[in-house]
Design a protein around this motif. Sequence first.
Motif, PDB file in Angstrom:
ATOM      1  N   TYR A  33       0.820  -1.205   0.000  1.00 20.46           N
ATOM      2  CA  TYR A  33       0.000   0.000   0.000  1.00 20.46           C
ATOM      3  C   TYR A  33       0.861   1.266   0.000  1.00 20.46           C
ATOM      4  N   THR A  35       3.882   1.951  -0.964  1.00 22.43           N
ATOM      5  CA  THR A  35       4.712   2.273  -2.123  1.00 22.43           C
ATOM      6  C   THR A  35       3.913   2.940  -3.240  1.00 22.43           C
ATOM      7  N   GLU A  36       2.592   2.812  -3.196  1.00 21.62           N
ATOM      8  CA  GLU A  36       1.742   3.431  -4.218  1.00 21.62           C
ATOM      9  C   GLU A  36       1.290   4.839  -3.834  1.00 21.62           C
TER      10      GLU A  36
END
Length: 185
Positions: A33, A35-36
Amino acid sequence: MPAAPTPRYSALAIVLHWLLAVAVIGAFGVGLYMTELPISPARLKLYNWHKWAGVTILALSALRLLWRLWRRPPPLPEAVLRTMPPWQRAAHHATHAGMYLLCFAVPLVGWAYSSAAGFPVVWFGVVPLPDFVSPDKALAEAIKPWHGRLAWLLALLVVVHVAAVVKHQWVDRDGLLWRMLPGRG
């Protein structure tokens, strides 16, 4: 005549197993989650939580390994061993060994990446940990993909492990699952 050893894992082994399961799944989910997300205070907070989870996984894994070395796990029941093909026994041992190895490797590689990138690890925002490696941007870029690759490999092994549990519980109906369930002894 001495009593036969219990086929269940010890209470501490069961607690460590389930704590690690929750921590690994949680850290993996947060890792995917975060990293986005765009750069923001929320993303930075999640990165810290992810690092805290990694250090906790590392500590729990060390404790679990020490406990396992001191108190051997119960052997597979004889009835299971008689019906389990050799390839499944090999897969059983390889999957467990791989999960143990990766529960050390993933956090250590993540810690090395964080250190090389110049971001210190402060466990729960209180305990500063030493840099695992010296800050080095080129090294950080070389390490970064390995943390993700190893995490995905650990996730794959967790899926294989859970699939084996499902097979033993609902296909073979051999009762192996109850050996690791809390509060059933």
